[in-house]
Design a protein around this motif. Structure first.
Motif, PDB file in Angstrom:
ATOM      1  N   PHE A 200       0.828  -1.221  -0.304  1.00 18.28           N
ATOM      2  CA  PHE A 200      -0.014  -0.092  -0.061  1.00 18.28           C
ATOM      3  C   PHE A 200       0.753   1.325   0.098  1.00 18.28           C
ATOM      4  O   PHE A 200       1.625   1.433   0.970  1.00 18.28           O
ATOM      5  N   THR A 201       0.747   1.855  -1.266  1.00 15.33           N
ATOM      6  CA  THR A 201       1.784   2.989  -1.222  1.00 15.33           C
ATOM      7  C   THR A 201       0.714   4.217  -1.890  1.00 15.33           C
ATOM      8  O   THR A 201      -0.253   3.873  -2.396  1.00 15.33           O
ATOM      9  N   TYR A 202       1.279   5.407  -2.012  1.00 17.71           N
ATOM     10  CA  TYR A 202       0.531   6.489  -2.949  1.00 17.71           C
ATOM     11  C   TYR A 202       0.365   6.072  -4.391  1.00 17.71           C
ATOM     12  O   TYR A 202      -0.707   6.517  -5.040  1.00 17.71           O
ATOM     13  N   GLN A 203       1.251   5.025  -4.739  1.00 15.88           N
ATOM     14  CA  GLN A 203       1.465   4.749  -6.370  1.00 15.88           C
ATOM     15  C   GLN A 203      -0.024   3.980  -6.465  1.00 15.88           C
ATOM     16  O   GLN A 203      -0.501   4.125  -7.552  1.00 15.88           O
ATOM     17  N   ASN A 204      -0.450   3.392  -5.747  1.00 17.20           N
ATOM     18  CA  ASN A 204      -1.697   2.383  -5.896  1.00 17.20           C
ATOM     19  C   ASN A 204      -3.037   2.921  -4.837  1.00 17.20           C
ATOM     20  O   ASN A 204      -3.873   2.143  -4.865  1.00 17.20           O
ATOM     21  N   LEU A 205      -2.750   4.036  -4.367  1.00 18.87           N
ATOM     22  CA  LEU A 205      -3.985   4.604  -3.548  1.00 18.87           C
ATOM     23  C   LEU A 205      -5.198   4.762  -4.285  1.00 18.87           C
ATOM     24  O   LEU A 205      -6.343   4.537  -3.760  1.00 18.87           O
ATOM     25  N   PHE A 206      -5.214   5.358  -5.580  1.00 14.56           N
ATOM     26  CA  PHE A 206      -6.486   5.257  -6.587  1.00 14.56           C
ATOM     27  C   PHE A 206      -6.560   4.343  -7.458  1.00 14.56           C
ATOM     28  O   PHE A 206      -7.255   4.509  -8.373  1.00 14.56           O
ATOM     29  N   SER A 207      -5.963   3.200  -7.267  1.00 16.60           N
ATOM     30  CA  SER A 207      -5.980   2.081  -8.352  1.00 16.60           C
ATOM     31  C   SER A 207      -7.293   1.215  -7.873  1.00 16.60           C
ATOM     32  O   SER A 207      -7.716   1.567  -6.754  1.00 16.60           O
ATOM     33  N   GLU A 208      -7.739   0.602  -8.537  1.00 17.92           N
ATOM     34  CA  GLU A 208      -8.845  -0.557  -8.367  1.00 17.92           C
ATOM     35  C   GLU A 208      -8.737  -1.412  -7.370  1.00 17.92           C
ATOM     36  O   GLU A 208      -9.551  -1.596  -6.680  1.00 17.92           O
TER      37      GLU A 208
ATOM     38  N   GLY B 128      -2.213  11.071   0.924  1.00 14.90           N
ATOM     39  CA  GLY B 128      -3.526  10.636   0.962  1.00 14.90           C
ATOM     40  C   GLY B 128      -4.106   9.484   1.992  1.00 14.90           C
ATOM     41  O   GLY B 128      -3.176   8.821   2.659  1.00 14.90           O
ATOM     42  N   GLN B 129      -5.122   9.009   1.896  1.00 16.05           N
ATOM     43  CA  GLN B 129      -5.706   7.924   2.799  1.00 16.05           C
ATOM     44  C   GLN B 129      -6.954   7.087   1.938  1.00 16.05           C
ATOM     45  O   GLN B 129      -7.527   7.935   1.084  1.00 16.05           O
ATOM     46  N   LEU B 130      -7.046   6.038   2.375  1.00 15.86           N
ATOM     47  CA  LEU B 130      -8.427   5.180   1.881  1.00 15.86           C
ATOM     48  C   LEU B 130      -9.151   4.791   3.079  1.00 15.86           C
ATOM     49  O   LEU B 130      -8.587   4.625   4.460  1.00 15.86           O
ATOM     50  N   TYR B 131     -10.598   4.879   2.919  1.00 14.34           N
ATOM     51  CA  TYR B 131     -11.361   4.548   3.904  1.00 14.34           C
ATOM     52  C   TYR B 131     -12.411   3.686   3.242  1.00 14.34           C
ATOM     53  O   TYR B 131     -12.929   3.712   2.259  1.00 14.34           O
ATOM     54  N   ARG B 132     -12.535   2.352   3.912  1.00 11.93           N
ATOM     55  CA  ARG B 132     -13.441   1.478   3.733  1.00 11.93           C
ATOM     56  C   ARG B 132     -14.630   1.263   4.432  1.00 11.93           C
ATOM     57  O   ARG B 132     -14.580   1.522   5.623  1.00 11.93           O
TER      58      ARG B 132
ATOM     59  N   VAL C  91      -0.369   7.694   3.356  1.00 14.72           N
ATOM     60  CA  VAL C  91       0.708   7.369   2.434  1.00 14.72           C
ATOM     61  C   VAL C  91       1.123   8.827   1.855  1.00 14.72           C
ATOM     62  O   VAL C  91       0.365   9.811   1.831  1.00 14.72           O
ATOM     63  N   PHE C  92       2.321   8.922   1.552  1.00 11.68           N
ATOM     64  CA  PHE C  92       3.081  10.175   1.136  1.00 11.68           C
ATOM     65  C   PHE C  92       4.172   9.879   0.140  1.00 11.68           C
ATOM     66  O   PHE C  92       4.671   8.793   0.045  1.00 11.68           O
ATOM     67  N   LYS C  93       4.224  10.836  -0.647  1.00 13.34           N
ATOM     68  CA  LYS C  93       5.411  10.694  -1.902  1.00 13.34           C
ATOM     69  C   LYS C  93       5.840  11.939  -2.235  1.00 13.34           C
ATOM     70  O   LYS C  93       5.162  13.072  -2.122  1.00 13.34           O
ATOM     71  N   ALA C  94       7.434  12.263  -2.448  1.00 13.51           N
ATOM     72  CA  ALA C  94       7.867  13.394  -2.984  1.00 13.51           C
ATOM     73  C   ALA C  94       8.705  12.936  -4.309  1.00 13.51           C
ATOM     74  O   ALA C  94       9.383  11.861  -4.116  1.00 13.51           O
ATOM     75  N   GLU C  95       8.642  13.454  -5.370  1.00 19.56           N
ATOM     76  CA  GLU C  95       9.292  13.192  -6.546  1.00 19.56           C
ATOM     77  C   GLU C  95       9.968  14.191  -7.429  1.00 19.56           C
ATOM     78  O   GLU C  95       9.394  15.235  -7.205  1.00 19.56           O
TER      79      GLU C  95
END
Length: 288
Positions: free
Chosen positions: A70-78, A114-118, A139-143
Motif C-alpha cells: 500500500f503506497t501512494y502509487q496504488n492509492l487510487f488503483s482499483e 492521501g488515505q483510503l476509507y473502507r 501514504v506520502f510521496k515526493a518526486e
C-alpha cells in the motif's frame, strides 16, 4: 465487471474441476486542478468504488495474491492486491492532495499524500498492510523528475495514530533510450517501531525493462532481503519476476512468471505462471 475462470487439476482419484467468479464493481473518479500564483498546481482528488461487501473466494487457491503493498502509487488503483486470485472487497473511497511545481529547465517536483476509507473491513489484509481497519494509514510521496529521462522519489507510509513511518522507500529511475530503462529502490519496513513486535526488513529491488519492438515489452525484477541483526535467516533473494507483454491496437497479452523464495523449513519456494488477456479502448468511439 471482474470475470474469472479457473481449471483446477486434481489427482487421479478425482476429476478436474472448473471454478468461475463474477464480481461487479463501479468506480467514480474526481479531481480538480487549481493553478496558484501561476506556478504551483494543486490537485485534490478522490475515488469512490462500489463493490460487494463479502464474496466467497475460498474455492480458488491463492497463489499470486500474497503481496499487500500500500503506497501512494496504488492509492487510487482499483485494487491494492497483487495478482488475480484475490479481489479487494467492500465499497471504499480514496482521497488525497497533490502539489506540483514545473520548472523552466524541464524539471518537475511533486509532493502528494492521501488515505483510503473502507465502509466495511476486508479481512484479507493483515495489520502490517495498513489496510486492516476501515481507515487506512497515510501514504506520502515526493518526486523530482527530469522529463522522461530520470526520476528520484521518496515514498512513505505513516501510522494513522502515531504518524510513525512504517514503510520508507527511496528509488531512482533512469531511461537510457526508448527501449531500455531500469529502476533501483531501497525499501525499509519498520515492524518493531510501529507494532512493537517483529523484525525490521531491509529490501533492495532491481527492475529492468526492454522494448525490442514498439509492441513487445520484456521486464524482469529481483528482490533481495538484507538480514536483520536478530534474524539472519531471512537474508537472501526473496522474489524474482519475469514478464512478457505483447500489445496490439485492441488486445494486450501478458505472461508473468513469479518465484518466491522462503528460508523457513515449513514453507517451500513457490513458482506461479499466469496469463492475462486485456481488451483496450472499449470505451472509445469508433472512427467513421
Amino acid at each position: 465487471l471482474n470475470l474469472s475462470g479457473y481449471h483446477l487439476l486434481s489427482d487421479q482419484s478425482e476429476a478436474d474441476d472448473n471454478r468461475y467468479r463474477m464480481v461487479p464493481e463501479l468506480t467514480l473518479a474526481w479531481s480538480k486542478p487549481l493553478l496558484i500564483n501561476g506556478a504551483w498546481l494543486v490537485t485534490p482528488k478522490a475515488n469512490l468504488t462500489l463493490a460487494p461487501n463479502q464474496t466467497d473466494q475460498s474455492a480458488i487457491a491463492n497463489l499470486d495474491s500474497i503481496s499487500q503493498e500500500f503506497t501512494y502509487q496504488n492509492l487510487f488503483s482499483e485494487s491494492r492486491i497483487s495478482g488475480n486470485d484475490r479481489l479487494e472487497q467492500a465499497s471504499r473511497t480514496s482521497y488525497g492532495l497533490a502539489i506540483n511545481r514545473q520548472f523552466s529547465n524541464q524539471h518537475q517536483f511533486e509532493v502528494a499524500f492521501g488515505q483510503l476509507y473502507r465502509f466495511r473491513q476486508d479481512e484479507f489484509f493483515d495489520i502490517a498492510s495498513g489496510l486492516s481497519e476501515k481507515s487506512s494509514d497515510y501514504v506520502f510521496k515526493a518526486e523530482l523528475t527530469q522529463r522522461n529521462n530520470w526520476q528520484l522519489s521518496y515514498q512513505s507510509r505513516l501510522n494513522k495514530e502515531s504518524l510513525a513511518p512504517y514503510f520508507n522507500q527511496l528509488s531512482s529511475f533512469y531511461r537510457f533510450d526508448q527501449r531500455f530503462s531500469f529502476d533501483l529502490s531501497y525499501n525499509k519496513y519498520d515492524f518493531n517501531r510501529v507494532f512493537n513486535e517483529g523484525d525490521d526488513i531491509n529490501e533492495l529491488s532491481l527492475k529492468g525493462q526492454f522494448k525490442p519492438f514498439y509492441n513487445l515489452t520484456l521486464s524482469g525484477e529481483l528482490d533481495y532481503n538484507f538480514a536483520d541483526r536478530e534474524n539472519f535467516s531471512e537474508t537472501g533473494l526473496s522474489r524474482s519476476k519475469f514478464s512478457l507483454i505483447y500489445d496490439t491496437a485492441c488486445i494486450s497479452y501478458q505472461l508473468l512468471l513469479t518465484r518466491d523464495y522462503f528460508t523457513s523449513d515449513f514453507v517451500d519456494n513457490q513458482t506461479s505462471i499466469s496469463f492475462k488477456l486485456a481488451f483496450k479502448g472499449l470505451n472509445q468511439p469508433f472512427a467513421d
